[in-house]
Design a protein around this motif. Structure first.
Motif, PDB file in Angstrom:
ATOM      1  N   ALA A 278      62.028 -89.110 -64.251  1.00  0.00           N
ATOM      2  CA  ALA A 278      60.649 -88.690 -64.548  1.00  0.00           C
ATOM      3  C   ALA A 278      60.273 -87.450 -63.740  1.00  0.00           C
ATOM      4  N   GLY A 279      59.052 -87.000 -63.941  1.00  0.00           N
ATOM      5  CA  GLY A 279      58.543 -85.844 -63.224  1.00  0.00           C
ATOM      6  C   GLY A 279      58.293 -86.148 -61.752  1.00  0.00           C
ATOM      7  N   LYS A 280      58.040 -85.093 -60.999  1.00  0.00           N
ATOM      8  CA  LYS A 280      57.879 -85.218 -59.552  1.00  0.00           C
ATOM      9  C   LYS A 280      56.722 -86.138 -59.173  1.00  0.00           C
ATOM     10  N   LYS A 281      55.578 -86.034 -59.856  1.00  0.00           N
ATOM     11  CA  LYS A 281      54.428 -86.870 -59.514  1.00  0.00           C
ATOM     12  C   LYS A 281      54.757 -88.350 -59.687  1.00  0.00           C
ATOM     13  N   GLN A 282      55.436 -88.683 -60.779  1.00  0.00           N
ATOM     14  CA  GLN A 282      55.778 -90.086 -61.021  1.00  0.00           C
ATOM     15  C   GLN A 282      56.818 -90.570 -60.027  1.00  0.00           C
ATOM     16  N   ARG A 283      57.808 -89.726 -59.706  1.00  0.00           N
ATOM     17  CA  ARG A 283      58.811 -90.118 -58.709  1.00  0.00           C
ATOM     18  C   ARG A 283      58.163 -90.311 -57.340  1.00  0.00           C
ATOM     19  N   THR A 284      57.223 -89.428 -57.000  1.00  0.00           N
ATOM     20  CA  THR A 284      56.527 -89.547 -55.720  1.00  0.00           C
ATOM     21  C   THR A 284      55.698 -90.825 -55.677  1.00  0.00           C
TER      22      THR A 284
ATOM     23  N   THR B   3      54.290-108.989 -65.282  1.00  0.00           N
ATOM     24  CA  THR B   3      53.727-109.310 -63.970  1.00  0.00           C
ATOM     25  C   THR B   3      54.795-109.269 -62.889  1.00  0.00           C
ATOM     26  N   GLY B   4      55.946-108.734 -63.233  1.00  0.00           N
ATOM     27  CA  GLY B   4      57.084-108.758 -62.321  1.00  0.00           C
ATOM     28  C   GLY B   4      57.264-107.496 -61.504  1.00  0.00           C
ATOM     29  N   CYS B   5      58.452-107.381 -60.979  1.00  0.00           N
ATOM     30  CA  CYS B   5      58.794-106.321 -60.041  1.00  0.00           C
ATOM     31  C   CYS B   5      58.827-104.949 -60.698  1.00  0.00           C
ATOM     32  N   LEU B   6      58.117-104.038 -60.100  1.00  0.00           N
ATOM     33  CA  LEU B   6      58.065-102.650 -60.551  1.00  0.00           C
ATOM     34  C   LEU B   6      59.436-101.981 -60.444  1.00  0.00           C
ATOM     35  N   VAL B   7      60.178-102.305 -59.396  1.00  0.00           N
ATOM     36  CA  VAL B   7      61.490-101.689 -59.188  1.00  0.00           C
ATOM     37  C   VAL B   7      62.418-102.051 -60.336  1.00  0.00           C
ATOM     38  N   ALA B   8      62.467-103.319 -60.687  1.00  0.00           N
ATOM     39  CA  ALA B   8      63.344-103.752 -61.778  1.00  0.00           C
ATOM     40  C   ALA B   8      62.942-103.108 -63.102  1.00  0.00           C
ATOM     41  N   SER B   9      61.663-102.907 -63.296  1.00  0.00           N
ATOM     42  CA  SER B   9      61.183-102.374 -64.570  1.00  0.00           C
ATOM     43  C   SER B   9      61.319-100.860 -64.698  1.00  0.00           C
ATOM     44  N   LEU B  10      61.112-100.124 -63.605  1.00  0.00           N
ATOM     45  CA  LEU B  10      60.964 -98.675 -63.745  1.00  0.00           C
ATOM     46  C   LEU B  10      61.935 -97.811 -62.948  1.00  0.00           C
ATOM     47  N   ALA B  11      62.770 -98.386 -62.100  1.00  0.00           N
ATOM     48  CA  ALA B  11      63.597 -97.551 -61.210  1.00  0.00           C
ATOM     49  C   ALA B  11      64.460 -96.545 -61.965  1.00  0.00           C
ATOM     50  N   SER B  12      65.197 -96.990 -62.962  1.00  0.00           N
ATOM     51  CA  SER B  12      66.098 -96.053 -63.647  1.00  0.00           C
ATOM     52  C   SER B  12      65.324 -94.983 -64.414  1.00  0.00           C
ATOM     53  N   GLU B  13      64.230 -95.364 -65.043  1.00  0.00           N
ATOM     54  CA  GLU B  13      63.437 -94.395 -65.805  1.00  0.00           C
ATOM     55  C   GLU B  13      62.702 -93.418 -64.881  1.00  0.00           C
ATOM     56  N   THR B  14      62.188 -93.928 -63.785  1.00  0.00           N
ATOM     57  CA  THR B  14      61.439 -93.073 -62.871  1.00  0.00           C
ATOM     58  C   THR B  14      62.353 -92.043 -62.221  1.00  0.00           C
ATOM     59  N   GLY B  15      63.603 -92.372 -62.041  1.00  0.00           N
ATOM     60  CA  GLY B  15      64.557 -91.416 -61.489  1.00  0.00           C
ATOM     61  C   GLY B  15      64.699 -90.175 -62.354  1.00  0.00           C
TER      62      GLY B  15
ATOM     63  N   GLU C  28      58.225 -94.106 -71.049  1.00  0.00           N
ATOM     64  CA  GLU C  28      58.357 -93.393 -72.326  1.00  0.00           C
ATOM     65  C   GLU C  28      57.870 -94.215 -73.513  1.00  0.00           C
ATOM     66  N   GLN C  29      58.054 -95.516 -73.454  1.00  0.00           N
ATOM     67  CA  GLN C  29      57.674 -96.375 -74.573  1.00  0.00           C
ATOM     68  C   GLN C  29      56.227 -96.876 -74.473  1.00  0.00           C
ATOM     69  N   THR C  30      55.495 -96.370 -73.502  1.00  0.00           N
ATOM     70  CA  THR C  30      54.082 -96.719 -73.379  1.00  0.00           C
ATOM     71  C   THR C  30      53.260 -95.600 -73.985  1.00  0.00           C
ATOM     72  N   GLY C  31      52.859 -95.794 -75.222  1.00  0.00           N
ATOM     73  CA  GLY C  31      52.024 -94.816 -75.904  1.00  0.00           C
ATOM     74  C   GLY C  31      50.557 -95.123 -75.666  1.00  0.00           C
ATOM     75  N   LEU C  32      49.740 -94.096 -75.716  1.00  0.00           N
ATOM     76  CA  LEU C  32      48.314 -94.277 -75.454  1.00  0.00           C
ATOM     77  C   LEU C  32      47.646 -95.165 -76.504  1.00  0.00           C
ATOM     78  N   ARG C  33      48.028 -95.034 -77.757  1.00  0.00           N
ATOM     79  CA  ARG C  33      47.402 -95.838 -78.808  1.00  0.00           C
ATOM     80  C   ARG C  33      47.635 -97.328 -78.553  1.00  0.00           C
TER      81      ARG C  33
END
Length: 195
Positions: free
Chosen positions: A119-125, A105-117, A30-35
């Motif tokens: 998120a939309g289906k494509k991101q969760r998949t 450069t670290g673990c994806l699980v630590a960074s995104l697990a709670s937010e991805t839960g 959510e906090q990653t904006g395109l700009r």
């Protein structure tokens, strides 16, 4: 008439993916904006849509890339460790102040697990597939009587260490954070490595 990607276009696309992989692990989806993302990649926002149809498509690919990078890093750590110490080397790195302090450069699980839960289906998949890749790569390091048991143990270890890492990142007192990491390292090495 469709355009065929050339090497410069592919290099630019990869720059965007690299920036997204790092930014997602640092700031979340959510906090990653395109700009800001395109600025980090050294590009203008308008060029984004030449390479990706939308942010969701980029996030899906960046999750996959980040998982591959993470899994490669874990395997490299294990390969460089002395025989019989591969899992210990992974635990020591994962629960280190350096990993805590460098989420990009670290673990994806630590960074995104709670937010991805949430998120939309494509991101969760994509996230689920990414975790699968990581578990597949580290499962051989884990104890267990069967490949399935080793994969389950890898999931348990990764999930619980990511929680510790998140709490360590959230603690404002560096000494308290480092004490938590040290206690967790000792616990997981004793529990999973038999020491």
């Amino acid at each position: 008439m469709s355009r065929t990607p050339d090497s410069k276009s592919e290099a630019t696309r990869q720059r965007i993916l690299n920036a997204a992989s790092a930014r997602l692990r640092t700031h979340g989806i959510e906090q990653t904006g395109l700009r800001e993302l395109m600025e980090q990649a050294g590009l203008t926002r308008g060029g984004f849509y030449f390479h990706f149809p939308n942010k969701d498509a980029l996030v899906t690919e960046a999750i996959t890339q980040a998982a591959g990078e993470t899994a490669d890093a874990y395997v490299s750590l294990a390969d460089e460790a002395p025989a019989g110490r591969q899992l210990q080397a992974l635990i020591e790195y994962y629960l280190s102040p350096a990993h805590r302090d460098h989420p990009a450069t670290g673990c994806l699980v630590a960074s995104l697990a709670s937010e991805t839960g949430r998120a939309g289906k494509k991101q969760r998949t994509a996230f689920s597939s990414a975790i699968g890749v990581t578990l597949q790569r580290i499962a051989p390091l884990l104890p267990g009587e069967s490949p399935g048991q080793r994969t389950l143990n890898a999931g348990l270890l990764l999930s619980s260490m990511s929680g510790v890492l998140n709490v360590a990142r959230a603690l404002p007192d560096a000494r308290q954070s480092e004490a938590l990491l040290a206690a967790a390292r000792e616990f997981y090495i004793r529990s999973f490595c038999g020491e």
